[in-house]
Design an enzyme around this catalytic site. Structure first.
Site, short mmCIF file in Angstrom:
data_model
loop_
_atom_site.label_atom_id
_atom_site.label_comp_id
_atom_site.label_asym_id
_atom_site.label_seq_id
_atom_site.Cartn_x
_atom_site.Cartn_y
_atom_site.Cartn_z
N SER A 155 -5.78 -7.57 2.70
CA SER A 155 -4.65 -8.47 2.93
C SER A 155 -5.17 -9.81 3.48
O SER A 155 -5.99 -10.46 2.83
CB SER A 155 -3.63 -7.80 3.85
OG SER A 155 -2.42 -8.53 3.88
N ASP A 251 2.86 -5.26 -5.29
CA ASP A 251 2.38 -6.10 -4.18
C ASP A 251 2.66 -7.55 -4.54
O ASP A 251 2.38 -7.98 -5.67
CB ASP A 251 0.87 -5.88 -4.01
CG ASP A 251 0.32 -6.44 -2.72
OD1 ASP A 251 0.69 -7.58 -2.36
OD2 ASP A 251 -0.49 -5.76 -2.08
N HIS A 281 2.37 -3.14 -0.99
CA HIS A 281 1.32 -3.69 -0.14
C HIS A 281 0.92 -2.70 0.96
O HIS A 281 1.76 -2.22 1.71
CB HIS A 281 1.82 -5.00 0.49
CG HIS A 281 0.75 -5.76 1.20
ND1 HIS A 281 -0.23 -6.45 0.53
CD2 HIS A 281 0.51 -5.96 2.52
CE1 HIS A 281 -1.02 -7.05 1.40
NE2 HIS A 281 -0.60 -6.76 2.62
#
Length: 310
Positions: A155, A251, A281
């Site tokens: 991320s 995502d 995600h």
């Protein structure tokens, strides 16, 4: 077709149990959330120490290494935690870092880089670069093999990984043999179809992403964005180390990851990529027991092990 109907069946329960996050309003509350400590492995030693950071103050780092050590130099990984550049701490990823140590027989360093909005760009990336430089200067103390030095993160940590690879290339080192920017946060523009597509409040979504980028960029939030802030802005990806990355089909970072993978391949960079259908995600951490979560996590852990132990 709505969002939840597209989620893989074994991941749906995770969505219903996720507390909603609304940035920036919930930032202080989210930072106070207590993360249950990871189970400690007897085969991994975890240490904390302080090193100089980019602004000449001190920065906490966590060091993970196999125990006992046999005296041989080991490969090393600099791991940057996630959290949208505004959340997170190295201790939140103790379990994952222990897994890296066990699978790759390596030393892992994870820096407590400064967070936005209190410390906007370039604080975080400069802290990560300072940690990378420190690793090379402390190679004898850490007993690591500098020919096998990797970087990784997920991320925002994936965004920092991609930025760090660019920065190390442009500054002439340290040399990196492998990078692992997992579902990376690398594009501040938020103009891709997936950035508009994922709006469900239970997962990392468009609104939170817009808010996080605004906090991270601060006064740098303009058209001429540095590639060290948003690596998708890099004009050239030539000369970067080999890459492993992955992303879920649900995502918001799906399309920026796909674009980055294509550009890496076009630049002649060896890249391995996995797209996981029905996955949102951070799914492998939300529902870690799901088969697809275990497959994804094992995929990138074993990719690191292969890269560091060829």
């Amino acid at each position: 077709m709505n969002f939840i109907s597209r989620v893989a069946p074994e991941l749906k329960q995770g969505v219903t149990h996720l507390p909603p996050l609304h940035l920036p309003e919930d930032l202080a509350k989210a930072r106070q959330t207590v993360i249950p400590p990871a189970e400690r492995s007897e085969s991994v030693r975890i240490m904390a120490r302080h090193i100089p950071r980019a602004d000449s103050q001190e920065m906490l780092i966590k060091i993970y290494e196999p125990t006992p050590r046999d005296g041989k130099k080991l490969p090393a990984l600099l791991w940057s935690h996630g959290g949208g550049y505004v959340l997170g701490h190295p201790s939140g990823e103790d379990g994952l870092c222990q897994s890296f140590v066990q699978a790759a027989n390596c030393v892992v360093i994870s820096p407590d880089y400064r967070l936005a909005p209190e410390h906007p760009f370039p604080a975080a990336i400069e802290d990560c670069y300072a940690a990378l430089v420190w690793m090379t200067s402390a190679a004898d103390e850490l007993n690591i093999d500098l020919s096998r030095l990797a970087i990784g993160g997920a991320s925002a940590g994936g965004g920092l990984t991609a930025a760090l690879a660019l920065m190390a290339r442009d500054r002439g080192g340290p040399a990196i043999c492998f990078q692992m920017p997992l579902y990376p946060m690398i594009d501040n523009l938020n103009v891709t179809p997936s950035s508009h597509e994922i709006t469900d409040p239970a997962v990392w979504n468009r609104d939170n992403n817009l808010a996080a980028w605004k906090m991270y960029l601060g006064d740098h939030d303009h058209d001429d964005i540095s590639p060290y802030a948003a690596p998708s802005r890099a004009k050239s990806l030539a000369g970067l180390p080999p890459v492993y990355t992955c992303v879920g089909q649900l995502d918001p970072f799906r399309d920026e990851t796909l674009d980055y993978v294509a550009r890496l391949a076009q630049a002649g960079i060896d890249v391995e990529f996995q797209l996981y259908p029905g996955c949102y995600h951070g799914f492998e951490h939300v529902v870690p027991t799901a088969e697809i979560s275990q497959r994804a996590k094992n995929g990138y852990i074993h990719a690191l092990a292969r890269a560091l132990n060829r």
